[in-house]
Design an enzyme around this catalytic site. Structure first.
Site, short mmCIF file in Angstrom:
data_model
loop_
_atom_site.label_atom_id
_atom_site.label_comp_id
_atom_site.label_asym_id
_atom_site.label_seq_id
_atom_site.Cartn_x
_atom_site.Cartn_y
_atom_site.Cartn_z
N GLU A 20 0.83 -1.21 0.00
CA GLU A 20 0.00 0.00 0.00
C GLU A 20 0.87 1.25 0.00
O GLU A 20 2.07 1.20 0.22
CB GLU A 20 -0.90 0.03 1.24
CG GLU A 20 -2.34 -0.38 1.01
CD GLU A 20 -3.17 0.70 0.30
OE1 GLU A 20 -2.58 1.70 -0.18
OE2 GLU A 20 -4.39 0.52 0.18
N ARG A 111 -8.06 -0.32 12.80
CA ARG A 111 -6.65 0.00 12.63
C ARG A 111 -6.52 1.20 11.71
O ARG A 111 -7.43 1.50 10.92
CB ARG A 111 -5.86 -1.18 12.05
CG ARG A 111 -6.21 -1.55 10.63
CD ARG A 111 -5.11 -2.42 10.01
NE ARG A 111 -5.45 -2.93 8.68
CZ ARG A 111 -5.32 -2.22 7.55
NH1 ARG A 111 -4.92 -0.96 7.58
NH2 ARG A 111 -5.64 -2.77 6.39
N ASN A 113 -5.29 3.17 8.49
CA ASN A 113 -5.20 2.68 7.11
C ASN A 113 -4.47 3.70 6.24
O ASN A 113 -3.31 4.01 6.51
CB ASN A 113 -6.61 2.36 6.58
CG ASN A 113 -6.57 1.54 5.31
OD1 ASN A 113 -5.78 0.62 5.19
ND2 ASN A 113 -7.42 1.86 4.35
N ASN A 158 -10.05 5.39 3.11
CA ASN A 158 -9.00 4.98 2.18
C ASN A 158 -8.39 6.19 1.47
O ASN A 158 -8.02 7.15 2.14
CB ASN A 158 -9.53 3.93 1.20
CG ASN A 158 -8.63 2.71 1.13
OD1 ASN A 158 -7.41 2.84 1.05
ND2 ASN A 158 -9.21 1.53 1.17
N ASP A 206 -10.02 1.99 -3.75
CA ASP A 206 -9.03 1.84 -2.68
C ASP A 206 -8.19 3.11 -2.61
O ASP A 206 -8.72 4.18 -2.34
CB ASP A 206 -8.19 0.59 -2.95
CG ASP A 206 -7.46 0.08 -1.72
OD1 ASP A 206 -6.91 0.90 -0.98
OD2 ASP A 206 -7.42 -1.15 -1.50
#
Length: 299
Positions: A20, A111, A113, A158, A206
């Site tokens: 990521e 969590r 991100n 995101n 995303d």
């Protein structure tokens, strides 16, 4: 209007369970990205002529079960801000680590991100639920060592990106497939009301970046592609990626003309998709915006 079509090439050999957040650091001519599940920040060198990325270093965090690293950003001096599972950590150039801010309460089933730096050097970071809760996660802006909450009704915060003028903030909530937009004052960090820009109906949005022309490049997780859309949602181009779980694009290289794409190996048959979890790159005929450097708080 004809939709342009590009094909990305595998650019690295290293496999990330959940790659990521690629970030180009022009001062050091390096690429940073994270492996969320491994709790690691990767560092590599990009060859702009070939698009290949050579691994240079891996920095691991935590070590305890459940440790994750959702995002990373870099300062002009080379310091890092790292989004661990619940906290933001400052890493100086000697590798010393200091907790900057706690974003999530201890033990919450969420969590941190995706994160990004705003035009004035502030770091924004969102969170995602790790259970079936919906509408309880957050997007915050780090002001010094204080977290200012922008949203508190998200499920999977995101991609984050700004318009070329820096006056609009784009953000994604992946679960409802929504790309949001709001006015943004880079001088103060103040935002206007959030409004729905568009929804992706085929695949989950995303990570995201914006090019110099103001168009949005959005990774489609589960769709094996990156989509380029104008701010009205019109599809302009697609980049086909040889891995189904595409996570985030970013423009990199000295001229910001190489699109770097992270992917995930999780849940993918490596025999069917041998590039899953690797980096991919593509030339898409446009340049990106320079990623602002993070401005660390004074100590």
């Amino acid at each position: 209007m004809t939709t342009r079509r590009f094909i990305a090439a595998q650019a690295s050999a290293e496999v990330c369970s959940l790659g990521e957040g690629p970030v180009w650091d022009p001062g050091r001519q390096r690429l940073l990205w994270v492996d969320i599940d491994a709790g690691a920040v990767h560092e590599g060198r990009l060859d702009p002529a070939t698009g290949a990325v050579t691994a240079a270093a891996v920095h691991t965090f935590g070590g305890a079960a459940g440790t994750t690293v959702g995002a990373v950003a870099v300062s002009a001096g080379g310091e890092l801000v790292v989004a661990e599972r619940e906290v933001l950590t400052r890493v100086d150039t000697a590798g010393r680590r200091t907790e900057l801010a706690r974003v999530l309460p201890r033990g919450v089933p969420s969590r941190l991100n995706d994160g990004a730096v705003d035009p004035a050097g502030r770091f924004l970071i969102g969170s995602m639920a790790l259970d079936d809760r919906e509408g309880q996660d957050v997007l915050v802006r780090l002001d010094g060592t204080t977290c200012v909450r922008l949203d508190d009704d998200l499920t999977l915060s995101n991609g984050l990106a700004w318009s070329p003028a820096g006056d609009r903030l784009y953000s994604i909530d992946s679960t409802p497939h929504v790309v949001w937009e709001r006015d943004y004052d880079a001088a103060t960090g103040r935002t206007g009301p959030r409004r729905e820009l568009f929804r992706l109906t085929e695949g989950m949005p995303d990570g995201m970046c914006v090019d110099a022309e103001g168009n949005l490049w959005i990774a489609v997780f589960g769709g094996g592609r990156v989509e380029c859309r104008d701010p009205g949602g019109r599809l302009l181009a697609t980049v086909e990626v040889g891995a189904p779980n595409v996570t985030c694009p970013a423009f990199a290289g000295p001229d910001l003309d190489v699109l770097v794409i992270t992917t995930s190996a999780g849940g993918v048959d490596p025999a069917e998709h041998p590039g899953a979890g690797c980096l991919f790159t593509a030339e898409v005929g446009v340049r990106g915006l320079a990623t602002p450097y993070w401005v660390p708080p004074r100590t």
